[in-house]
Every structure is written in structure tokens, then in C-alpha cells.
Write an enzyme that holds these catalytic residues in place. Sequence first.
Site, mmCIF file in Angstrom:
data_model
loop_
_atom_site.group_PDB
_atom_site.id
_atom_site.type_symbol
_atom_site.label_atom_id
_atom_site.label_comp_id
_atom_site.label_asym_id
_atom_site.label_seq_id
_atom_site.Cartn_x
_atom_site.Cartn_y
_atom_site.Cartn_z
ATOM 1 N N GLU A 1 -6.590 28.118 -0.735
ATOM 2 C CA GLU A 1 -6.151 29.516 -0.711
ATOM 3 C C GLU A 1 -5.290 29.855 0.491
ATOM 4 O O GLU A 1 -4.273 30.539 0.369
ATOM 5 C CB GLU A 1 -7.379 30.430 -0.757
ATOM 6 C CG GLU A 1 -7.076 31.906 -0.721
ATOM 7 C CD GLU A 1 -6.197 32.336 -1.899
ATOM 8 O OE1 GLU A 1 -4.978 32.470 -1.669
ATOM 9 O OE2 GLU A 1 -6.707 32.511 -3.013
ATOM 10 N N GLY B 1 -3.299 34.649 11.255
ATOM 11 C CA GLY B 1 -4.393 35.042 12.149
ATOM 12 C C GLY B 1 -5.644 34.234 11.854
ATOM 13 O O GLY B 1 -5.991 34.021 10.694
ATOM 14 N N GLY C 1 3.581 34.018 21.143
ATOM 15 C CA GLY C 1 2.831 32.981 20.426
ATOM 16 C C GLY C 1 2.982 33.070 18.920
ATOM 17 O O GLY C 1 2.236 32.426 18.186
ATOM 18 N N VAL D 1 -1.101 29.665 1.640
ATOM 19 C CA VAL D 1 -0.092 30.710 1.414
ATOM 20 C C VAL D 1 -0.729 32.074 1.690
ATOM 21 O O VAL D 1 -1.749 32.421 1.082
ATOM 22 C CB VAL D 1 0.446 30.701 -0.033
ATOM 23 C CG1 VAL D 1 1.538 31.758 -0.217
ATOM 24 C CG2 VAL D 1 0.957 29.325 -0.417
ATOM 25 N N THR E 1 -6.984 21.386 9.908
ATOM 26 C CA THR E 1 -5.998 20.837 10.833
ATOM 27 C C THR E 1 -4.605 21.173 10.288
ATOM 28 O O THR E 1 -4.482 21.790 9.229
ATOM 29 C CB THR E 1 -6.097 19.295 10.899
ATOM 30 O OG1 THR E 1 -5.601 18.747 9.662
ATOM 31 C CG2 THR E 1 -7.538 18.835 11.096
ATOM 32 N N LYS F 1 5.247 26.535 1.645
ATOM 33 C CA LYS F 1 4.432 27.512 0.914
ATOM 34 C C LYS F 1 5.012 27.762 -0.483
ATOM 35 O O LYS F 1 4.277 27.848 -1.470
ATOM 36 C CB LYS F 1 4.351 28.823 1.698
ATOM 37 C CG LYS F 1 3.605 28.679 3.024
ATOM 38 C CD LYS F 1 3.657 29.970 3.837
ATOM 39 C CE LYS F 1 3.018 29.767 5.213
ATOM 40 N NZ LYS F 1 3.109 30.983 6.043
ATOM 41 N N ALA G 1 -2.444 33.150 4.195
ATOM 42 C CA ALA G 1 -3.725 33.107 4.933
ATOM 43 C C ALA G 1 -4.855 33.633 4.052
ATOM 44 O O ALA G 1 -5.084 33.101 2.971
ATOM 45 C CB ALA G 1 -3.610 33.856 6.256
#
Lengths: 356, 356
Positions: free
Chosen positions: B147, B337, B205, B150, B101, B223, B152
Site C-alpha cells: 500500500e 511522513g 529534508g 504510492v 527499507t 510509483k 504513503a
Amino acid sequence: MDVKKAYVIFLGLGNVGRSLLRQILDTRDVLASRTGLRLIPIALADVSGLLLNPDGLPEETLRAALQATTDGNLLDALPGIRPLSEVGNALRAGAVLVDVTASPQTEPTLRAALDAGCSVVLANKIPLSGPWAEAREFFEHPHLRYEVTVGAGLPVIATLRYLLDTGDRVTAIEGCLSGTLGYLCAELERGVPYSVAVSQARSLGYTEPDPREDLSGRDVARKALILARTAGWPLEMADLSVEPLYPESLAGVSTEEFMAATPTLDEEYASRVAEAQAGGRTLRYVARVGPDGGEVGLVAVPQDSPLGALRGPANYIAFHTARYAEIPLVISGPGAGPEVTAAGVLGDVINLSATT
Amino acid sequence: MDVKKAYVIFLGLGNVGRSLLRQILDTRDVLASRTGLRLIPIALADVSGLLLNPDGLPEETLRAALQATTDGNLLDALPGIRPLSEVGNALRAGAVLVDVTASPQTEPTLRAALDAGCSVVLANKIPLSGPWAEAREFFEHPHLRYEVTVGAGLPVIATLRYLLDTGDRVTAIEGCLSGTLGYLCAELERGVPYSVAVSQARSLGYTEPDPREDLSGRDVARKALILARTAGWPLEMADLSVEPLYPESLAGVSTEEFMAATPTLDEEYASRVAEAQAGGRTLRYVARVGPDGGEVGLVAVPQDSPLGALRGPANYIAFHTARYAEIPLVISGPGAGPEVTAAGVLGDVINLSATT
């Protein structure tokens, strides 16, 4: 946190082996508090002999071994030395054997270690880059790691394993895998003649005593093969086309003859550099592998590309995958040096000790 | 290899949660053969309710949940749904709870999960970026990973942990941590007016519905704080100076008023871009942290530097350490992503399941 003991066996006490031993001695507290591990060296082996104590070699012995090998003396100057052939007595389930040699002779010991239930960490590329039929066991064994064979301490193999473990599909891997050839390209780029750049790299200790070991591209090809095999592509060395940075005619001569002949190559490399620069490009020694094979050689890359922006000796490894399709996942940084290489070996030891 | 079961509890079924569930279902065989793990989802929770089966939710239920949430319906459209408050019943030693979330409400559940002996994986930055006194437990807990907070799916935190575990000393961390602001900088660089670039990023987006969420730099600062705290520097948000990409006067207005006012900023940003370009530089939104604090904001970097060569939305994280002193260790690639983020969460789940 409970502290878990892990017994460590050293094959090799060269620059990397000594840095590793020093790191193990100097980072004990950090290691215990961060990972819950206590690493206990039980055997040190080099060509001259073996020091072995199954309960852990005393710190004064380890410090003496560091001192003896730093001074250029052999391990066999130390008291308690045994013949190297007794190394089998050190092997036991749960121990970690680290091969920090560059030797083609360690394979039987590695297989014996795995059979005995040891974990194995390789800095040695040789066992991984021979015929697939022989190397396969090492790639498929769950208790073997070899992070530093590509990019030294950079987390290259760990990243590739992570991509594969999480179900990504790797389509190609490319990059600059040699600090030595990166340095050479940077020197050529700023106008230094080939012969001068090679001679400099040799005197700085960046190349092997015979610089053709590096200039041949063989070492880069080994790394490319290790990446390919880790990606799941069971390639052979013959599946890679490799461009050496000297002509075939200089392959068979002595080192001295080779060094004397390098000025005859200055013009050719200067004109390749000039041609690249006229097109806004610069030369890099690039390796590229995919499922069916690969190429290793000089490539003219755009100056403002990530490879073009690479600083001399840095390595650069790009993973192109199903999930990283448009922009690759890239690891870069210095890919050589005893301290970072030893740290990469230590990372593998920690990883194996934590999971076995 | 023996297969080890690991039970997984999902908090959140948004884009990342659904991608993760799909990856777990679709990569079962790869996962079992490569890591010896079988991941068994036992609970799915979102704001609308909870699906729970302590032995593992049946595949048809999981597929139905994917379908229901993809269609924009709520989980509570499914049979067997329970109140979210019962999530405590899912917690048990050895299970892994994943918080995918972006909610400030999950902290009590996270603490209960850790107390119950669960491992925890966070994609949620909020619990890690509050006051140190509250966040500290999460950073110091051996069974918690984060992980993807920061970069992704890029192995940023894993690399930082590896450096620290092997006894390196981190001196500074810097880089571009926002794909959205990377895109914006790239658009500005090629002459697109600020107002147009912001509006485009919003329609694509890339930004939150209120683009100031991104333009404020708050997310980048979170981050940077997570990196700093992971490096062992117990900083607070107030130790970071943050430059928002809009003036203070537009901080309090409505989203519509903000969007309407963006053309008034076009000239300022165009002139900052022109000024940078006149000096062979380009603008990047850079974060930099060290032991005593850090800065987040626009920096004019040389065009032929690694940061200057960075492609629009890519992230870039450079670790400067005692061992990587001259040239940093760098991780770069797409830092956003759902697929790569889910893979990063999956990597943490695998890692925790293999070591606990």
C-alpha cells in the site's frame, strides 16, 4: 488458488439489487481469479415474494428475475415464488445477506440473520440511523458492513475503519455527502434560479418524487450520523443541527403546493449566491461532525478551495485525524448511481466472505 | 472475540520501521479489540544485524532497539545480536515480513519469505519497479501487499484492488504522486526562484541529499509503474516518458556542482510559471498511466481544477474507470511522513493477518 463458495441472500431487487445481481453474474471469472471466491445467490426477496434455493438459484431463474423486475413486473410473476415471510429459511451460518432496500421493515430480518451466523451488508441507511440503543448492535457487529451508505461506491467507511484499526484518532469529518444537493449548488452557482434548479433535479430523477426528501438535509444528516458512529462517537440525530433548503412554512404542504411555491424562494437563494461570490466564495451543502455533534447546511467556501473546486454531483469526504492533522485525508468522486453502489456492496460481500 | 496471534519480522529500522514498531506497541489494545489480532514482533533486522526470538521479542528489547536506533547507534550495540545472514531462521508459515527499507538487497529474503509461507508487506518500491519478469511474482502473489509505495498511508492500492476485484475496468490513472515536487511547484507558483525552492526543500529534508533523486522524476515514475502494474498493465519503466526538472547537462555533475548551477535555471522556470499563470493555469508535476504507457512531467493545469486547488505537499490520485467515467474516483492527502507510512504498513499487516 482454491475457490471458496459464499452464499448470497438479496433483500431488495431495485436498481441497486439488480445491478449487484448482474455484477455477480458477469464478473464470476474475475472474482474467482482475483479473490478466490464464488458467490452463489440462494435467495431473492422483494415486497412481492421470495425465490429460494439453498444450493443456489439456477442462472436462468436469476436472469428471469432480472428481466421480470426490469420490466416493472413483480418478482411474484415468476414460477416457484414463496411468501416473503419464509425468508428465515434462507438464513444460515456463513451466508451473506445484503439489504439493498431503503425500508424501515428489514430490521427483524437483519437481526435474525446475524443471530443465525450470517454476515450482513447494508445499503439501507435506516437501521444505522435510528436511536443509538437500537443501531449500536449493527455498528459493533464484526460481520456487518455498510460501505455504500456514505458516498455509494467510494471507499469511505473502509478508509475510516482503516484509520481507526491502525490506531489513528479521528478529530472531525467533513464534506459534501449529497450528489443531488451538489448538483443544486452548482446550478445556483451558475445563475439558475432555485425553482428551476429544483424542478430540473426532480425531472432528471436526481431527487425523490417529493424533492423535500433531499432538500430537508435528512439524508445527508443520516450519512453524517453513520460517519460519526463509525468514528466511535455514539451520537443521536438530535446532536446534529440541520439546515433545510426551504423554510419551515413549506414543510407541511403537499408536494404540488411545495413545487408551486418554489419561485418565492428564488430571490433569497440568488442573493445568498451573489453574496458568496462577491467574497470569492461559493455555496456548498456541507456536513461536519466531531465527537460532540455536528452541523449540516449551506456554507460559503472559497472558490479555489477543494470544496469550491468540486464538480457538481461529486461527493467529498475529508478525515481530520491525529496523523492527518494539517492536511486531511480526502476521498472524492461520484457518490450515487446503481452501478457504483452495487460495486460497493459487492466489495463488502467479498471482504466479509474473505475474512469469515 | 478470539485473539489471533500474528508474528512480525522487520527488515529495516529507519524512520518508518521505528514508527511501525512504536505503533504496534502503542495500539495493542485498539488492535485486539477492533480486529481480533495480536501482533508479535519476532525479528528486527537492519544492516548491522538481527534480533530474533521465535516466541516474540520481549518488550524491553523492542524498546531498547527503538532507543538504540533513535540515538543513531546501530542495532548491533544491543545484547543478543546475530548476523543478518541468520534472518532465514525467522521465516515461517503465517508470519508477516515487512520490508521497510529502500534497499535493492532484500529481494532474495522476500522470495525466501514467500517460499516459506510468510506474508510480505513492502514499503520498499525497488522490488516492484524492476523488470516485469522479476517483479511479476510480487504483484501476483496473494500474500503480498505494498500500500505505502504510492501515497504513503493513503488507501491508493487498496482502492485500486477494490475496483478491480469488483469487476470495474480501469482506463487511466493520473495524479500528483510526490509531496516533494508538490512543495516545489507551490513555491514556484508563489514566485520563489527555482534555485531557492530546491535549496529550501533540501534543507527541510524534503529531498534526498542529492535533490536530483527527486527532481529526476524517477521516484514518481516508480510509483506510476506500480500503479500501472497493479491495474493489470505489465509495463516496463521504458514505457513511461519522464521529464526531469533539470537539463541533461546537469545529470552527470556532482551534487555540489548541481546546487551551484541551479540559479542558471531560475529564469526558465519563472517564465514557465508566468506563462501558465497568464492562461489561468498553474504548474503541477503530474503522472499519467494507461494500458499502453504513461508520462511523468510538468503540466499546466487550470487553477480552479482539483489538481490546481491541491495544497503544496499533498498527493492526488484519480482513477478513471468504466464505472467512474465522467468524474473519477479520487484519493488525496499527504503522501509522505513516517507516521502515516507506518500506519499504511500496519494496515497491510492487519489485512494479511485477517485473511490468511
